[in-house]
Design a protein around this motif. Structure first.
Motif, short mmCIF file in Angstrom:
data_model
loop_
_atom_site.label_atom_id
_atom_site.label_comp_id
_atom_site.label_asym_id
_atom_site.label_seq_id
_atom_site.Cartn_x
_atom_site.Cartn_y
_atom_site.Cartn_z
N ALA A 1 0.69 -1.04 0.23
CA ALA A 1 0.15 0.15 0.07
C ALA A 1 0.40 0.95 0.23
O ALA A 1 0.63 2.23 -0.71
CB ALA A 1 -1.26 0.09 1.35
N GLU A 2 1.87 1.26 0.83
CA GLU A 2 2.48 2.20 0.93
C GLU A 2 3.80 2.33 -0.35
O GLU A 2 3.87 3.56 -0.73
CB GLU A 2 4.08 2.05 1.55
N ILE A 3 4.04 1.51 -0.78
CA ILE A 3 4.26 2.15 -1.95
C ILE A 3 4.19 2.25 -3.58
O ILE A 3 4.16 2.72 -4.24
CB ILE A 3 5.08 0.22 -2.96
N MET A 4 2.64 1.68 -3.41
CA MET A 4 1.24 2.31 -4.36
C MET A 4 0.60 4.14 -4.27
O MET A 4 0.71 4.29 -5.18
CB MET A 4 0.42 0.88 -4.41
N ALA A 5 0.68 3.56 -3.03
CA ALA A 5 1.01 5.34 -2.97
C ALA A 5 2.27 6.80 -3.60
O ALA A 5 1.75 7.53 -4.03
CB ALA A 5 0.58 5.31 -1.50
N LEU A 6 2.90 5.80 -3.02
CA LEU A 6 3.86 6.63 -3.45
C LEU A 6 3.65 6.64 -5.13
O LEU A 6 4.42 7.91 -5.59
CB LEU A 6 5.36 5.81 -3.03
N ALA A 7 3.63 5.93 -5.57
CA ALA A 7 4.00 5.06 -6.83
C ALA A 7 2.26 6.57 -7.63
O ALA A 7 2.66 7.01 -8.58
CB ALA A 7 3.70 3.89 -7.52
N LEU A 8 1.21 6.56 -7.05
CA LEU A 8 0.68 7.03 -7.36
C LEU A 8 0.25 8.46 -6.62
O LEU A 8 -0.07 9.68 -8.31
CB LEU A 8 -0.87 7.31 -6.40
N SER A 9 1.27 9.14 -5.95
CA SER A 9 1.90 10.39 -5.85
C SER A 9 2.26 10.88 -6.84
O SER A 9 2.85 12.21 -7.59
CB SER A 9 2.59 10.47 -4.61
N THR A 10 3.02 9.58 -7.85
CA THR A 10 3.80 11.05 -9.48
C THR A 10 2.81 10.40 -10.74
O THR A 10 4.20 11.07 -11.41
CB THR A 10 5.38 10.21 -9.53
N VAL A 11 1.96 9.97 -9.97
CA VAL A 11 1.43 9.83 -12.00
C VAL A 11 -0.22 10.92 -11.87
O VAL A 11 -1.21 10.87 -12.09
CB VAL A 11 0.41 8.59 -12.18
N GLN A 12 0.31 11.93 -11.03
CA GLN A 12 -1.89 12.58 -11.10
C GLN A 12 -1.85 13.15 -11.91
O GLN A 12 -3.10 13.52 -11.86
CB GLN A 12 -1.49 13.66 -9.57
N GLU A 13 -0.40 13.35 -12.53
CA GLU A 13 -0.50 14.49 -13.68
C GLU A 13 -1.19 14.02 -14.97
O GLU A 13 -1.59 14.27 -16.41
CB GLU A 13 -0.15 15.78 -14.11
N MET A 14 -1.23 12.17 -15.12
CA MET A 14 -1.26 11.59 -16.56
C MET A 14 -2.90 11.15 -16.10
O MET A 14 -4.06 11.48 -15.30
CB MET A 14 -1.02 9.87 -16.45
N SER A 15 -3.05 10.66 -18.01
CA SER A 15 -4.90 10.43 -17.63
C SER A 15 -5.27 8.55 -16.26
O SER A 15 -3.85 8.03 -16.21
CB SER A 15 -5.60 9.30 -18.88
N ILE A 16 -6.69 8.68 -16.17
CA ILE A 16 -6.90 7.35 -15.70
C ILE A 16 -6.27 6.97 -16.37
O ILE A 16 -5.82 5.65 -15.24
CB ILE A 16 -8.24 7.34 -14.91
N THR A 17 -6.60 6.18 -17.90
CA THR A 17 -5.84 5.05 -18.07
C THR A 17 -4.53 4.66 -18.10
O THR A 17 -3.91 3.48 -17.84
CB THR A 17 -6.02 5.08 -19.69
N ASN A 18 -3.43 5.54 -18.25
CA ASN A 18 -2.30 5.90 -17.94
C ASN A 18 -1.90 5.44 -16.65
O ASN A 18 -0.44 5.14 -16.24
CB ASN A 18 -1.29 6.92 -18.53
N GLN A 19 -2.73 6.35 -15.76
CA GLN A 19 -2.39 5.76 -14.49
C GLN A 19 -2.34 4.67 -13.90
O GLN A 19 -1.31 3.85 -13.02
CB GLN A 19 -3.75 6.80 -13.74
N PHE A 20 -3.80 3.55 -14.26
CA PHE A 20 -3.80 1.84 -14.77
C PHE A 20 -3.28 1.47 -14.77
O PHE A 20 -1.78 0.15 -14.11
CB PHE A 20 -5.65 1.77 -14.29
N LEU A 21 -1.87 1.87 -16.08
CA LEU A 21 -0.74 1.16 -17.21
C LEU A 21 0.29 1.17 -16.04
O LEU A 21 0.69 0.62 -16.02
CB LEU A 21 -0.76 1.30 -18.12
N THR A 22 0.59 2.34 -15.60
CA THR A 22 1.83 2.71 -14.27
C THR A 22 1.91 1.69 -13.37
O THR A 22 2.87 1.29 -12.78
CB THR A 22 1.51 3.75 -14.81
N LEU A 23 0.77 2.13 -12.52
CA LEU A 23 0.68 1.19 -11.31
C LEU A 23 0.96 0.06 -11.79
O LEU A 23 1.17 -0.78 -10.98
CB LEU A 23 -1.10 1.61 -10.27
N SER A 24 -0.15 -0.44 -12.83
CA SER A 24 -0.31 -2.34 -13.31
C SER A 24 1.63 -2.69 -12.82
O SER A 24 1.78 -3.40 -12.68
CB SER A 24 -0.62 -2.36 -14.19
N VAL A 25 2.51 -1.54 -13.98
CA VAL A 25 3.98 -2.62 -14.57
C VAL A 25 4.00 -2.15 -13.18
O VAL A 25 5.26 -3.01 -12.81
CB VAL A 25 3.93 -1.24 -14.89
#
Length: 296
Positions: free
Chosen positions: A145-169
């Motif tokens: 959860a901490e890792i994904m929250a950190l990752a999420l904080s770096t992709v807030q400006e991206m589209s929801i699709t790219n956020q999903f793809l980035t977090l999945s990777v």
């Protein structure tokens, strides 16, 4: 007819270029997010090997595989959907959640140090395989959860699709790195014994067998240091993001006093964040009995 075909090919070309650009963005964001979470990844890799201690050698890899599958379920079934919903509807909650995670990591790091100083380092009492996997999966949930929250904080400006793809990777890469490295670590001594028994490289085998206990201790130290460093860093940046800059100004001034640049500057910053995490973690250990008593 040919005009329509060329128009269609042009549209396909534009779509392919857009998709390629999107994939480049996802790749860059994934790399950035993964590197930002590196400290938590180190801690995760350092924590996990203890769960296979006490089991037969042939059960080590199946246990690690089961924990890795549980980790993927944590990330994709619970954490990733929650993170996307949170980022879309309640983005202001990301940093408070990160702050709570930083407090937890700092507390855990301080607890480990106190346990070592008191010579009360706890041993794994649960030797039942299923219970061990459940326990490890619960711990993984917090770190994931901490890792994904950190990752999420770096992709807030991206589209929801790219956020999903980035977090999945990030989820796949992190899980592979953590549990792949854990598998190599726990089986290294078995490989050393194999080299000794088969007489293929007995000296190398003996060296591996002798080296691994020291390496595991070193990994524990690195994991504890990473907990404090990441915890202190997250706490500092989260509080700064919420509008409180006094502590950040003080830390920056301390770094500037040294006059270091490059790696040495990073090292000083890391030590200061670790000290901040340690102090906050120790405060948490002081208040823990009162919190436990009031909740009970």
């Amino acid at each position: 007819m040919s005009v329509g075909l060329f128009a269609l090919l042009k549209d396909v070309s534009l779509m392919a270029k857009a998709a390629a650009a999107s994939l480049d963005d996802v790749a860059a964001a994934s790399l950035k997010a993964t590197s930002k979470a590196a400290g938590v990844v180190i801690d995760d890799a350092a924590v996990t090997p203890k769960y296979v201690v006490g089991f037969a050698a042939e059960r080590e890899l199946p246990i690690i595989r089961a924990i890795a599958i549980g980790s993927l379920k944590n990330k994709f079934f619970y954490i990733l959907p929650s993170a996307l919903i949170l980022g879309f509807f309640l983005p202001w909650l990301i940093h408070p959640i990160l702050l709570l995670g930083g407090l937890y990591l700092s507390y855990e790091g301080a607890e480990k140090i106190l346990s070592y100083l008191k010579r009360e380092a706890s041993e794994e009492k649960v030797k039942d395989e299923k219970e061990t996997i459940k326990s490890a999966t619960r711990t993984d949930f917090i770190l994931s959860a901490e890792i994904m929250a950190l990752a999420l904080s770096t992709v807030q400006e991206m589209s929801i699709t790219n956020q999903f793809l980035t977090l999945s990777v990030v989820a796949f890469v992190i899980t592979f790195l953590v549990y792949g490295s854990v598998a190599l670590i726990v089986k290294a001594d078995d490989y050393g014994i194999f080299l000794i028994r088969t007489a293929k490289a007995p000296r190398c085998g003996k060296l591996i067998v002798k080296f691994m206990p020291y390496f595991l201790r070193f990994l524990t130290v690195v994991g504890t240091a990473a907990m404090l460093w990441v915890g202190g860093s997250i706490i500092s940046h989260s509080i700064e993001y919420m509008g409180v800059h006094t502590h950040a100004d003080f830390l920056h001034a301390m770094v500037d006093i040294t006059g270091f640049v490059g790696f040495m500057k990073w090292l000083v910053e890391t030590l200061l964040y670790a000290c901040l995490g340690l102090v906050i973690g120790l405060i948490g250990t002081v208040f823990r009995p009162y919190i436990t008593k009031s909740s009970g």
